[in-house]
Motif scaffolding. Sequence first.
Motif, PDB file in Angstrom:
ATOM      1  N   THR A 461      10.691   7.941  35.201  1.00  0.00           N
ATOM      2  CA  THR A 461      10.146   8.313  33.894  1.00  0.00           C
ATOM      3  C   THR A 461       9.751   9.781  33.848  1.00  0.00           C
ATOM      4  O   THR A 461       9.896  10.436  32.808  1.00  0.00           O
ATOM      5  N   SER A 462       9.256  10.327  34.954  1.00  0.00           N
ATOM      6  CA  SER A 462       8.927  11.754  34.983  1.00  0.00           C
ATOM      7  C   SER A 462      10.189  12.600  34.843  1.00  0.00           C
ATOM      8  O   SER A 462      10.211  13.595  34.122  1.00  0.00           O
ATOM      9  N   SER A 463      11.253  12.186  35.533  1.00  0.00           N
ATOM     10  CA  SER A 463      12.518  12.901  35.416  1.00  0.00           C
ATOM     11  C   SER A 463      13.068  12.804  34.004  1.00  0.00           C
ATOM     12  O   SER A 463      13.557  13.788  33.437  1.00  0.00           O
ATOM     13  N   ASP A 464      12.983  11.616  33.404  1.00  0.00           N
ATOM     14  CA  ASP A 464      13.420  11.425  32.018  1.00  0.00           C
ATOM     15  C   ASP A 464      12.688  12.376  31.088  1.00  0.00           C
ATOM     16  O   ASP A 464      13.297  13.091  30.279  1.00  0.00           O
ATOM     17  N   SER A 465      11.373  12.339  31.176  1.00  0.00           N
ATOM     18  CA  SER A 465      10.546  13.154  30.287  1.00  0.00           C
ATOM     19  C   SER A 465      10.843  14.628  30.473  1.00  0.00           C
ATOM     20  O   SER A 465      10.979  15.383  29.499  1.00  0.00           O
ATOM     21  N   GLY A 466      10.959  15.049  31.724  1.00  0.00           N
ATOM     22  CA  GLY A 466      11.238  16.462  31.992  1.00  0.00           C
ATOM     23  C   GLY A 466      12.588  16.898  31.471  1.00  0.00           C
ATOM     24  O   GLY A 466      12.726  18.007  30.939  1.00  0.00           O
ATOM     25  N   SER A 467      13.587  16.022  31.591  1.00  0.00           N
ATOM     26  CA  SER A 467      14.919  16.358  31.090  1.00  0.00           C
ATOM     27  C   SER A 467      14.894  16.567  29.582  1.00  0.00           C
ATOM     28  O   SER A 467      15.488  17.522  29.064  1.00  0.00           O
ATOM     29  N   LEU A 468      14.181  15.695  28.873  1.00  0.00           N
ATOM     30  CA  LEU A 468      14.092  15.829  27.421  1.00  0.00           C
ATOM     31  C   LEU A 468      13.369  17.111  27.025  1.00  0.00           C
ATOM     32  O   LEU A 468      13.746  17.781  26.061  1.00  0.00           O
ATOM     33  N   VAL A 469      12.336  17.469  27.787  1.00  0.00           N
ATOM     34  CA  VAL A 469      11.584  18.689  27.487  1.00  0.00           C
ATOM     35  C   VAL A 469      12.447  19.925  27.705  1.00  0.00           C
ATOM     36  O   VAL A 469      12.491  20.835  26.866  1.00  0.00           O
ATOM     37  N   VAL A 470      13.146  19.994  28.834  1.00  0.00           N
ATOM     38  CA  VAL A 470      14.018  21.137  29.095  1.00  0.00           C
ATOM     39  C   VAL A 470      15.143  21.199  28.061  1.00  0.00           C
ATOM     40  O   VAL A 470      15.573  22.278  27.655  1.00  0.00           O
ATOM     41  N   ASP A 471      15.603  20.035  27.608  1.00  0.00           N
ATOM     42  CA  ASP A 471      16.598  19.993  26.536  1.00  0.00           C
ATOM     43  C   ASP A 471      16.078  20.713  25.291  1.00  0.00           C
ATOM     44  O   ASP A 471      16.791  21.518  24.679  1.00  0.00           O
ATOM     45  N   HIS A 472      14.860  20.406  24.890  1.00  0.00           N
ATOM     46  CA  HIS A 472      14.270  21.051  23.710  1.00  0.00           C
ATOM     47  C   HIS A 472      14.202  22.564  23.901  1.00  0.00           C
ATOM     48  O   HIS A 472      14.540  23.348  23.011  1.00  0.00           O
ATOM     49  N   LEU A 473      13.747  22.970  25.087  1.00  0.00           N
ATOM     50  CA  LEU A 473      13.547  24.396  25.354  1.00  0.00           C
ATOM     51  C   LEU A 473      14.863  25.164  25.339  1.00  0.00           C
ATOM     52  O   LEU A 473      14.916  26.309  24.878  1.00  0.00           O
ATOM     53  N   THR A 474      15.917  24.566  25.860  1.00  0.00           N
ATOM     54  CA  THR A 474      17.189  25.279  26.000  1.00  0.00           C
ATOM     55  C   THR A 474      18.148  25.018  24.844  1.00  0.00           C
ATOM     56  O   THR A 474      19.289  25.478  24.875  1.00  0.00           O
ATOM     57  N   SER A 475      17.676  24.290  23.829  1.00  0.00           N
ATOM     58  CA  SER A 475      18.516  24.050  22.649  1.00  0.00           C
ATOM     59  C   SER A 475      17.904  24.671  21.397  1.00  0.00           C
ATOM     60  O   SER A 475      18.224  24.266  20.280  1.00  0.00           O
ATOM     61  N   GLY A 476      17.007  25.615  21.594  1.00  0.00           N
ATOM     62  CA  GLY A 476      16.394  26.286  20.451  1.00  0.00           C
ATOM     63  C   GLY A 476      15.356  25.454  19.743  1.00  0.00           C
ATOM     64  O   GLY A 476      15.008  25.730  18.594  1.00  0.00           O
ATOM     65  N   GLY A 477      14.834  24.424  20.410  1.00  0.00           N
ATOM     66  CA  GLY A 477      13.779  23.617  19.829  1.00  0.00           C
ATOM     67  C   GLY A 477      14.249  22.458  18.997  1.00  0.00           C
ATOM     68  O   GLY A 477      13.463  21.874  18.245  1.00  0.00           O
ATOM     69  N   LYS A 478      15.512  22.073  19.102  1.00  0.00           N
ATOM     70  CA  LYS A 478      15.986  20.904  18.370  1.00  0.00           C
ATOM     71  C   LYS A 478      15.358  19.633  18.945  1.00  0.00           C
ATOM     72  O   LYS A 478      15.136  19.519  20.143  1.00  0.00           O
ATOM     73  N   HIS A 479      15.122  18.669  18.057  1.00  0.00           N
ATOM     74  CA  HIS A 479      14.508  17.421  18.491  1.00  0.00           C
ATOM     75  C   HIS A 479      15.526  16.495  19.143  1.00  0.00           C
ATOM     76  O   HIS A 479      15.170  15.694  19.995  1.00  0.00           O
ATOM     77  N   ASP A 480      16.764  16.580  18.749  1.00  0.00           N
ATOM     78  CA  ASP A 480      17.812  15.739  19.307  1.00  0.00           C
ATOM     79  C   ASP A 480      18.946  16.620  19.811  1.00  0.00           C
ATOM     80  O   ASP A 480      19.430  17.490  19.096  1.00  0.00           O
ATOM     81  N   VAL A 481      19.338  16.391  21.055  1.00  0.00           N
ATOM     82  CA  VAL A 481      20.416  17.180  21.654  1.00  0.00           C
ATOM     83  C   VAL A 481      21.505  16.224  22.128  1.00  0.00           C
ATOM     84  O   VAL A 481      21.264  15.024  22.307  1.00  0.00           O
ATOM     85  N   PRO A 482      22.707  16.738  22.352  1.00  0.00           N
ATOM     86  CA  PRO A 482      23.806  15.867  22.781  1.00  0.00           C
ATOM     87  C   PRO A 482      23.512  15.158  24.098  1.00  0.00           C
ATOM     88  O   PRO A 482      22.792  15.679  24.953  1.00  0.00           O
ATOM     89  N   ARG A 483      24.096  13.989  24.263  1.00  0.00           N
ATOM     90  CA  ARG A 483      23.877  13.192  25.469  1.00  0.00           C
ATOM     91  C   ARG A 483      24.320  13.940  26.722  1.00  0.00           C
ATOM     92  O   ARG A 483      23.662  13.878  27.765  1.00  0.00           O
ATOM     93  N   ALA A 484      25.429  14.674  26.630  1.00  0.00           N
ATOM     94  CA  ALA A 484      25.923  15.408  27.804  1.00  0.00           C
ATOM     95  C   ALA A 484      24.891  16.412  28.290  1.00  0.00           C
ATOM     96  O   ALA A 484      24.737  16.630  29.498  1.00  0.00           O
TER      97      ALA A 484
END
Length: 583
Positions: A461-484
Amino acid sequence: MAESDDTTGEMSEGLQVELFHPESDREPGDTNIQRFGFDIHPVVFPVALVLIALFIAITVVLGDQASSVYTALFNFIGENFGWFYLLAVNIFIVVLLFFAFSKYGKIKIGGVEAEKEFSDFSWMAMLFSAGMGIGLMFFSVSEPLYYFQNVPGFFGAEAETGAAASAAMAQTFFHWGFHPWAVYGLVGLGLAFFSFNRGLPLTFRSIFWPLLGDRIYGWPGHLIDLVTVFATLFGLATSLGLGVAQVNQGISYVGGDLLGIASVPTNSFVQVLLIAGITGIATLSVAAGLDGGVKRLSTINLYLMFTLLGFLLIVGPTVFILGSWVEGLGVYFNNILALGFFRGTLAPGGSTVTAWTVFYWGWWIAWSPFVGMFIARISKGRTIRQFVMGVLVLPAMFSTIWLSTFGGSALFNSLQGNGAALATYNELGQTVAMFAMLEQFPLGALSGILATLLVITFFVTSSDSGSLVVDHLTSGGKHDVPRAQRIFWAVTEGGVAAILLWGGGLTALQTAAITTGLPFAVILCLMCYTVYLGLSNEYEILESEEFAETIQELSERESVDVVTAGDEMVTDIRESDDAASSD
């Protein structure tokens, strides 16, 4: 959460957008590059990858030299700026309580039309799993046992006595109670407000909109997000790498010492394999999304926690556990103000503050972008008061119950039992303390298996949460990013942890990550002011004539119910029951 989820902050219409969003033509991720199944920010994503690779290379190649530099830097910060850590975290508690119980407490995250995305139980499960679940598994036995033998100078009790046990529980409560959750709560509130209420990107840069304006989309914002990516990824990677040692030790101890089936070796090779397995599970979970994967796994996590907690309460020293909880709370609450400001400068005991309290405060602050952003992402639809009470009070109190059950059982074994848990802790260290304690009570092998499983699910769960957070940061702050893209960061976290574990750089990097707590502490102090500015502006609009006229128009519609607080401030706008029943 479905890929088409329409989240406030990305909507093109609505009351919140019309009246509350800043006058800017920028939108989250509006300059992103979309290729190969990725949706990435053109600066933050590539620069972050380069910096991550460079830092790993330097840490592994330099080895002991890097470790020495990081340790010296951490000691310098602890000795010279420990007072600032203590002062800052106390300020965060005061500021959060002010926001909750002042007129701003009625403001809803996401605006008056916002609805909760998750039930209260799911919300609590996710924020707790992301916040410190794995830390409680690791330290809930070892930390009280340490203080039992090395009583914090603040209390002045004799070691290995009942007074030492009381001091040990209070000091542990202090480190895992209201103070760390105040750090997470402040960051989560700031990120949630500026993203959901202002429509700004769900990244750290958005908190500084009141001061920087549109410049958050330039290099000042890029630098803020890059530092946040660094702290998040390496904080998670070091925790995964260091904590997997407990999983390895648990499997070895349960399989060999308790069950006598097979003794699994405890070495880097096995731990790298464990990281690969945990990362694989986390990848599947994060690919399923926030609702399908992370929420479901966090809920399972919480059920496992309750099962293990209830089991030990029943088979363990129940009366002693409950007594230690009540007594520990009494000592904690009686000394919370003094403990919060105790530095050890004028009285003996400063070593505990530097080695433990300053370490913890730096760690919580360094982790705050990750945990705070995840909490922000799941908190839409709650009022400021509900948010603060949920984040600050409930997890802190649950932590005290958990610590009393596991730490109290270990202290019982030391004071009234055979002392085996303490002896094993002194011989084999922190990673085996939990399992050594469980072995002293009935069905120790079964509870040891459950504890090992719980540690693994917490890592996932920590890895899950961290992945989603880094996704937001590296996608310009989008709430939903591609699965890949979600899968990419989940695999990257595991890869970084494995490389550093194999190369011997994890401990050094953990120390380096914690040193980022100092600049972040300064940023969080500034955040107190920017959040205040944002809430003040929101309240002014809610009290404005323009908003009143809009509400009047909505009230005249038969299909809409407008809910107000005692002072007539609008707190909710929703479809009327009559309209809903007619549908």
